[in-house]
Design a protein around this motif. Structure first.
Motif: not given
Length: 286
Positions: A186-203
């Motif tokens: 799971q950690t390796a999958i997250l490392f290979n798929n970095e979060p996309i930063l946006v200037s909004k609050r998302l949920s």
């Protein structure tokens, strides 16, 4: 290293090597990150390497910007941990394979260079160390050394292969427990798929998820020939298990299908049985 793109000399580790010397460094903070930036030079090649510690993260990350102008040279990063094991776990597509770290027979000797996708891991029953990578697949894991091939410079079939600028990421991940009871995959999958930063609050709720950690949801796509969604998932560590799948979208029926999306049988996604490394393809009929 007078070998071209698909070959590496069996005795390459016996050839002269150059450990790059640091010419300068700085340390600084960037939000939740503490960064040490080292700069290395070798002839026309320049490497800027950031070693990164992030608050609430167990990763030691390395981010490299490289200007590489060599010929018949190979650039590697190597680690010599204070413990080792007789086997290394290598991630491959839809699972893992274990290989020997010894040189006690012809097969293990032939594995002087091995391939792995997102990680290699050496573990004992109590703890382990994984080397995660982002799109670098050549490894040497022998005699207490974990080595990752970063760049090469062959001249055939491309005379300029690997020359130029590169951005490379990899990370060390120390963990408790052996590989099978860790969260390395799971950690390796997250490392290979970095979060996309946006200037909004998302949920938002996850579109689809599994209640079993070793079941990886790998692919989700529109069905080719029907009004539905295709989901491909697999068992990742080599264990028989049961899994329950939950979705945030509505559907009418669920089927197990083959790779051509032909229906095999109807299924219930709250009671899926997986054999070791089994791949399942599901059709959610909308």
């Amino acid at each position: 290293l007078f070998y071209n793109a698909w070959d590496i000399d069996f005795n390459y580790r016996k050839k002269p090597k150059k450990v790059l010397k640091e010419i300068s460094h700085i340390c600084f903070m960037d939000g939740p990150k503490v960064i040490r930036r080292n700069i290395y030079k070798y002839k026309k090649t320049k490497i800027v390497m950031d070693t990164i510690l992030t608050e609430n993260s167990n990763l030691i990350e390395f981010s490299l910007d490289i200007e590489f102008y060599e010929k018949f040279k190979m650039l590697r990063t190597e680690f010599n941990p204070n413990f080792f094991s007789d086997e290394v776990t290598c991630e491959i597509q839809f699972g893992v394979i274990k290989r020997s770290t010894l040189d006690n027979d012809p097969i293990s000797k032939a594995q002087f260079e091995i391939c792995a996708h997102k990680f290699v891991d050496v573990s004992n029953e109590n703890y382990g160390l994984a080397l995660l990578n982002d799109s670098k697949y050549g490894h040497h894991v022998k005699n207490g050394i974990i080595s990752l091939n970063l760049l090469r410079s062959p001249i055939y079939p491309d005379k300029t292969a690997d020359r130029g600028r590169h951005h490379i990421r990899y990370a060390l991940y120390p963990h408790i427990n052996n590989f099978e009871n860790s969260d390395v995959t799971q950690t390796a999958i997250l490392f290979n798929n970095e979060p996309i930063l946006v200037s909004k609050r998302l949920s938002f709720e996850s579109i689809i998820k599994s209640d079993t950690p070793n079941i990886v949801i790998d692919t989700m796509k529109k069905a080719e020939n029907s009004n539905g969604v295709i989901v491909r998932l697999y068992e990742s560590i080599g264990k028989t298990c049961k899994a329950k799948i939950k979705t945030s979208f509505k559907y009418n029926n669920t089927y197990e299908v083959d790779l051509l999306e032909n229906i095999i049988k109807p299924i219930k996604i709250d009671e899926l049985d997986f054999s070791p490394f089994e791949i399942k393809t599901l059709l959610f009929e909308l």
